[in-house]
Design an enzyme around this catalytic site. Sequence first.
Site, PDB file in Angstrom:
ATOM      1  N   LYS A  56       0.797  -1.241   0.000  1.00  0.00           N
ATOM      2  CA  LYS A  56       0.000   0.000   0.000  1.00  0.00           C
ATOM      3  C   LYS A  56       0.824   1.283   0.000  1.00  0.00           C
ATOM      4  O   LYS A  56       0.424   2.313   0.540  1.00  0.00           O
ATOM      5  CB  LYS A  56      -0.991   0.037   1.195  1.00  0.00           C
ATOM      6  CG  LYS A  56      -1.815  -1.192   1.402  1.00  0.00           C
ATOM      7  CD  LYS A  56      -2.254  -1.879   0.158  1.00  0.00           C
ATOM      8  CE  LYS A  56      -3.378  -1.212  -0.585  1.00  0.00           C
ATOM      9  NZ  LYS A  56      -3.739  -2.041  -1.788  1.00  0.00           N
ATOM     10  N   HIS A 112       6.937  -7.369  -2.444  1.00  0.00           N
ATOM     11  CA  HIS A 112       6.793  -6.660  -1.171  1.00  0.00           C
ATOM     12  C   HIS A 112       7.800  -7.222  -0.159  1.00  0.00           C
ATOM     13  O   HIS A 112       7.689  -6.959   1.036  1.00  0.00           O
ATOM     14  CB  HIS A 112       5.383  -6.844  -0.593  1.00  0.00           C
ATOM     15  CG  HIS A 112       4.304  -6.085  -1.312  1.00  0.00           C
ATOM     16  ND1 HIS A 112       4.467  -4.799  -1.753  1.00  0.00           N
ATOM     17  CD2 HIS A 112       3.035  -6.435  -1.641  1.00  0.00           C
ATOM     18  CE1 HIS A 112       3.345  -4.387  -2.337  1.00  0.00           C
ATOM     19  NE2 HIS A 112       2.470  -5.365  -2.285  1.00  0.00           N
ATOM     20  N   SER A 142      -4.497   2.820   4.365  1.00  0.00           N
ATOM     21  CA  SER A 142      -4.736   2.170   3.076  1.00  0.00           C
ATOM     22  C   SER A 142      -4.742   0.647   3.233  1.00  0.00           C
ATOM     23  O   SER A 142      -5.583  -0.053   2.648  1.00  0.00           O
ATOM     24  CB  SER A 142      -3.640   2.599   2.087  1.00  0.00           C
ATOM     25  OG  SER A 142      -3.830   1.996   0.846  1.00  0.00           O
TER      26      SER A 142
HETATM   27  N1  LIG Z   1      -1.814   6.966  -9.757  1.00  0.00           N
HETATM   28  C1  LIG Z   1      -1.926   7.015  -8.440  1.00  0.00           C
HETATM   29  N2  LIG Z   1      -1.841   8.190  -7.780  1.00  0.00           N
HETATM   30  C2  LIG Z   1      -1.960   8.255  -6.429  1.00  0.00           C
HETATM   31  N3  LIG Z   1      -2.170   7.163  -5.650  1.00  0.00           N
HETATM   32  C3  LIG Z   1      -2.257   5.966  -6.257  1.00  0.00           C
HETATM   33  C4  LIG Z   1      -2.137   5.823  -7.667  1.00  0.00           C
HETATM   34  N4  LIG Z   1      -2.272   4.517  -7.970  1.00  0.00           N
HETATM   35  C5  LIG Z   1      -2.484   3.867  -6.812  1.00  0.00           C
HETATM   36  N5  LIG Z   1      -2.485   4.734  -5.782  1.00  0.00           N
HETATM   37  C6  LIG Z   1      -2.742   4.441  -4.357  1.00  0.00           C
HETATM   38  O1  LIG Z   1      -1.762   3.552  -3.849  1.00  0.00           O
HETATM   39  C7  LIG Z   1      -2.370   2.729  -2.826  1.00  0.00           C
HETATM   40  C8  LIG Z   1      -2.221   1.264  -3.215  1.00  0.00           C
HETATM   41  O2  LIG Z   1      -0.889   0.912  -2.978  1.00  0.00           O
HETATM   42  P1  LIG Z   1      -0.170  -0.314  -3.705  1.00  0.00           P
HETATM   43  O3  LIG Z   1      -0.329  -0.193  -5.150  1.00  0.00           O
HETATM   44  O4  LIG Z   1       1.197  -0.360  -3.130  1.00  0.00           O
HETATM   45  O5  LIG Z   1      -1.031  -1.550  -3.188  1.00  0.00           O
HETATM   46  S1  LIG Z   1      -0.537  -3.069  -3.180  1.00  0.00           S
HETATM   47  O6  LIG Z   1       0.261  -3.247  -1.964  1.00  0.00           O
HETATM   48  O7  LIG Z   1       0.231  -3.349  -4.374  1.00  0.00           O
HETATM   49  O8  LIG Z   1      -1.810  -3.848  -3.106  1.00  0.00           O
HETATM   50  C9  LIG Z   1      -3.824   3.154  -2.731  1.00  0.00           C
HETATM   51  O9  LIG Z   1      -3.859   4.180  -1.740  1.00  0.00           O
HETATM   52  P2  LIG Z   1      -5.173   4.614  -0.932  1.00  0.00           P
HETATM   53  O10 LIG Z   1      -6.053   5.304  -1.921  1.00  0.00           O
HETATM   54  O11 LIG Z   1      -4.682   5.566   0.125  1.00  0.00           O
HETATM   55  O12 LIG Z   1      -5.769   3.380  -0.355  1.00  0.00           O
HETATM   56  C10 LIG Z   1      -4.055   3.690  -4.137  1.00  0.00           C
HETATM   57  O13 LIG Z   1      -5.155   4.534  -4.253  1.00  0.00           O
END
Ligand SMILES: Nc1ncnc2c1ncn2[C@@H]1O[C@H](COP(=O)(O)OS(=O)(=O)O)[C@@H](OP(=O)(O)O)[C@H]1O
Length: 299
Positions: A56, A112, A142
């Site tokens: 996340k 991860h 998140s």
């Molecule tokens: N383009 C873009 N811009 C801003 N934020 C983004 C973007 N893409 C993914 N996210 C946010 O990243 C969070 C998900 O994290 P991960 O991709 O690491 O998740 S995972 O661990 O692979 O399942 C999750 O955060 P939260 O919205 O706070 O839950 C996603 O919304």
Amino acid sequence: MDPEIIEKVMQELENYPPGMGEIEGVALLKGVCDVWDTVYNFQARDGDIVVASYPKSGTTWMQEILDLIVQDGDVEKSQRALGFIKVPFLEMGHTSLEVANTMPTPRVLKTHLPIQLMPPSFWEKDVKMVYIARNPKDCMVSYYYFYKMDQTLPDPETWDNFFSTFLKGSLAWGDWFDHVTGWWKARDEHKILYIFYEDMIEDSRRELCKVMRFLGKDFSEDVVKKILHHTSFKAMKANPMINFSVFSESIFDQSVSSFMRKGTVGDWKNHFLVSQNIIFDNEYKKKMEGSGLEFRTEV
Ligand SMILES: Nc1ncnc2c1ncn2[C@@H]1O[C@H](COP(=O)(O)OS(=O)(=O)O)[C@@H](OP(=O)(O)O)[C@H]1O
């Protein structure tokens, strides 16, 4: 992309073994522990690119950026397969390893894993890795919503309970503090580019250019704009290749919470109680002191 492979990934996730296990003291999903020998013996190749993170932290965002850079900004090519197929999740299961092994070079791979558990072949091949880190408060929030919607994860129960489990380092993929500091310490020794989620929110162009330089790429303004547009939160949330909408509710129940949820810095303020914030800040100070690492909880 072969529909049989997609079906196989779906099946694997539908039947993902419930529960948790441990490898070298790190809390991991039982499904990861079950395939651990194969994961640890994974053979990296020259030219591989890894996106690594604590869950996340913006992994999917960075994976999309890396894939587009590798594809020289060709959006059509970046849509060639679902996100979790074109960027295999190293430790998830046999199918993602199988996909990775049959992919042409250069591959982008997601993990991860904390640094000490990385398969040794990545160091032998001197693979370039982009580590993306996010402030722990937003990361925790998140992760809480993800735990609630991902049906393969244990029930997070209450926010209060989740908060304690995060601080104990018992969530899947272990302790956040060890994770971010472990990768930070190794960054000069290996080809690791350390990027912060908050910096990407603040200035995505600046951070994209850092990643491009790291990978030895230089694009025209038009291509940079295209990559920024395609990897914006709005575009990714609407993109069925990346927003996890292909999964059934029995795997990811997005009626509980979207995978692309808010994509902001500071949502923790809507969740942390005043008392939790004090407890967290004390722990943070103790564990991060002297690390040289600084996180911003607002931008
Ligand atoms: N383009 C873009 N811009 C801003 N934020 C983004 C973007 N893409 C993914 N996210 C946010 O990243 C969070 C998900 O994290 P991960 O991709 O690491 O998740 S995972 O661990 O692979 O399942 C999750 O955060 P939260 O919205 O706070 O839950 C996603 O919304």
